[in-house]
Design a protein around this motif. Sequence first.
Motif, PDB file in Angstrom:
ATOM      1  N   ILE A 167       0.836  -1.202   0.000  1.00  0.00           N
ATOM      2  CA  ILE A 167       0.000   0.000   0.000  1.00  0.00           C
ATOM      3  C   ILE A 167       0.867   1.246   0.000  1.00  0.00           C
ATOM      4  O   ILE A 167       0.627   2.202  -0.765  1.00  0.00           O
ATOM      5  CB  ILE A 167      -0.948  -0.017   1.214  1.00  0.00           C
ATOM      6  N   GLY A 168       1.905   1.251   0.843  1.00  0.00           N
ATOM      7  CA  GLY A 168       2.807   2.401   0.882  1.00  0.00           C
ATOM      8  C   GLY A 168       3.512   2.626  -0.438  1.00  0.00           C
ATOM      9  O   GLY A 168       3.664   3.770  -0.894  1.00  0.00           O
ATOM     10  N   ARG A 169       3.937   1.555  -1.065  1.00  0.00           N
ATOM     11  CA  ARG A 169       4.614   1.691  -2.366  1.00  0.00           C
ATOM     12  C   ARG A 169       3.651   2.219  -3.436  1.00  0.00           C
ATOM     13  O   ARG A 169       4.031   3.054  -4.264  1.00  0.00           O
ATOM     14  CB  ARG A 169       5.190   0.335  -2.795  1.00  0.00           C
ATOM     15  N   LEU A 170       2.412   1.713  -3.420  1.00  0.00           N
ATOM     16  CA  LEU A 170       1.431   2.189  -4.402  1.00  0.00           C
ATOM     17  C   LEU A 170       1.123   3.670  -4.218  1.00  0.00           C
ATOM     18  O   LEU A 170       1.051   4.436  -5.193  1.00  0.00           O
ATOM     19  CB  LEU A 170       0.142   1.367  -4.296  1.00  0.00           C
ATOM     20  N   LEU A 171       0.943   4.096  -2.968  1.00  0.00           N
ATOM     21  CA  LEU A 171       0.647   5.510  -2.706  1.00  0.00           C
ATOM     22  C   LEU A 171       1.817   6.398  -3.117  1.00  0.00           C
ATOM     23  O   LEU A 171       1.618   7.463  -3.708  1.00  0.00           O
ATOM     24  CB  LEU A 171       0.317   5.699  -1.226  1.00  0.00           C
ATOM     25  N   ALA A 172       3.027   5.965  -2.804  1.00  0.00           N
ATOM     26  CA  ALA A 172       4.203   6.754  -3.182  1.00  0.00           C
ATOM     27  C   ALA A 172       4.323   6.856  -4.698  1.00  0.00           C
ATOM     28  O   ALA A 172       4.660   7.917  -5.237  1.00  0.00           O
ATOM     29  CB  ALA A 172       5.465   6.124  -2.591  1.00  0.00           C
TER      30      ALA A 172
END
Length: 573
Positions: A167-172
Motif C-alpha cells: 500500500i505504501g509503495r502504491l501511494l508513493a
Amino acid sequence: MSDTGSPMLLPAITRWRQLSTGDRFSDLIAGLITAALLVPQGMAYATLAGLPAQAGLYTALAPLVLYALFGTSRVIAMGPMALTSLLVGETLHNAGIPLSSYAGHAALLAALVGGWLLLIHACRLGRLIDFVSPSVMQGFTTASALMIVLSQASDLLGVSGAAGNAIGRLLALARSLDEITPGAALFGGSAMVLLLAMRRGLSPLLKRLGLPDAAATVLGKTGPLIVLILALLLVPLWPGVLAQVGQIPAGLPMPALPTLSFGAMDALWLPALGIALINYVSAISVAQTLAAKHRERLYPQRELWVLGAANLLAALTRGFPVTSGLGRAVVNDQAGSKTPLSSLFAALALMVVLLFATSLFAPLPQAVLAAIVIQAAIPLVDPSPLWRAWRYSRADGLAWLAAFAGVLLLGVMQGLLAGVGIALALLLARSSRPHIAEIGQLPDGGFRNCERFDVERLPHLMMVRPDANLHFANMGALERWINEHLFERAQVTDMVLVLSSVTHIDGAALHALETLDERLAAQGIALHLAELRGPVRDQLRHTAFMSDHHPRVFFTCAAAWQALSDDGIEFNI
C-alpha cells in the motif's frame, strides 16, 4: 529423490570423461548461453537488492565454479534470483542498514545463509522444507512477485520510490506520477513491451522459421540480452539525461571478509534462515523436476552442502545470497547441458565480461534493468492455485491467502511466516479431529463403517476404528466420541479398539489409553485391541498396558467378533 548412496567427490569430471566430443561441445555452448542470460539478470537483480550492478556478476562467479566441481545436477546454474534479491533488499532495509553499507552487509547475509544451510546439512534437517506447504509457497511467490513489480516500477518510470508494504509503495508511486522522466519511461516501457513480446512470440516465430524446438526455446529466453544490447546501441542517441548503471569496475572480485558486526548479525541471523530455506526450496525443486524428467539421480544432501558452500563463497567475493532459478535451469537444460561443467564455462564467460567488457554497460539505463526484473516477475503472478485450493480445501485456500496478504501488508519474510504459521495451525486443528468410525460385519465377513454400509452390530459389542495416529492432540476427541456413543449404547460390555489405521502412539496417547481402560472397567466394559500394526506392536511390546491387555489383543476384527460374540476361544496374539 533419494539420498541413498553417495556421489563421487567430483561427479562432473567423471561424467565429462565419458562424454563424446559432441556432448562436450554441448556443455560449452550451454555454459555460454547461460552466461548470456546471467549478465543482464545479474545486474538487474543486484539493483533490485539495492546493490551496485557488478554485485550480481560477482555473486554468480565463484558459486558457478564451485557447483561445476561438486554439484550433481547438470542443469542448475548458480546465481542471483529475483525473489532472493527482493528479500536481501528488504532485510537490509528493515535492519536499519544504511544504503552505503548494503554491499558489506549483503555479503554478511550471504555468509549467514551459507552457515544455516551447512548447519541444516550437518543435522540432516533438509526436510524442514516439507513444513512449507505448496499453498503457502504459491501465495508467497505470487505476492512477492507483485512486490518485485512495485519495487521496480519507480525505476521503470524514473520517479522516486518508497520502501514499505504494498500500500505504501502504491501511494508513493501515485504521488510521483507527475514526476515521470520521459526518457526512463520510453526506454523502460519499450524494453518491457519488447521483452513480453519476445517471451510470447519469439520462440514460436523461430520454430516457424525451421529452428529445432530446443534451439528456438533457448533463443527465445535470450530476450534480456537482446534488449540490453539494443538499449546500449540506442542510448547515445537520446538527448536527455537518464539514470544509468554507471561505471562498473573492471577485474575479478578479490576475496574479502564481509562486514563483521555483532549488531548486524543479531538483526540478520533469523531472516538469513528464511532466505536459506527459500533458496534451498528453489534450487532443489528445480533440480528434482528436471532430474525426474530425464530419469536422472539427484543427491539432495550433497546439493544442500554445495548450496551452503556456494553462499559462503559469494560472501567472500562481495556477492549476496545465491541459488538457482527455474528460468536459468530450463535454459541450461534446453541448451544441451550434459554435466555440471557447463557452469564452469558460464563462469569463464563471466570472467571475460568482468575483465574486458564492464565499461560497455556504464550507459545502460536503470529503467531497462527494471524492465528485465519486472518481466521475470510477471509470470510468477498466478492466482489460479488459489481457486483450485479453495474449491478442494478451504484450509489450503486460507494458507494461500495468509501468505499472500502477509507479504503485501507486513513484509516478505513476515508474510512467509504468517502463511507457514496458519498452515501448521490448520494442520494441527485437522489432526486433533480425526475421523472415527464404528464398524460392523458385512454379510461376506468383512468389516466396514456402520454409517456407510449395511452391517451387523452386536448389542453388547462396540468396535471403534480411529483413522489416524494417536497423539496428545487427538486423544481428547477419541475419548469424547466414545463417551457420546456409549451414552446411546447402554448394553455395551465389550469395546474393541481397531488400530488398523494407526502406526504410531505417543506417550501422552498411551497414558490416555490407560486412563480410558480404567474408566471403562469401572463401567463394566472390557477394552480390547485388534489389528495392531507392526510399528505399534513394537512400541507397546514392553509396556505395562500391553502386558495387561495381551489376552485381549486380536490379530483380526473377525477373530475379535467371533471370540466376543460366541464366547468361544479367543484368537489372540
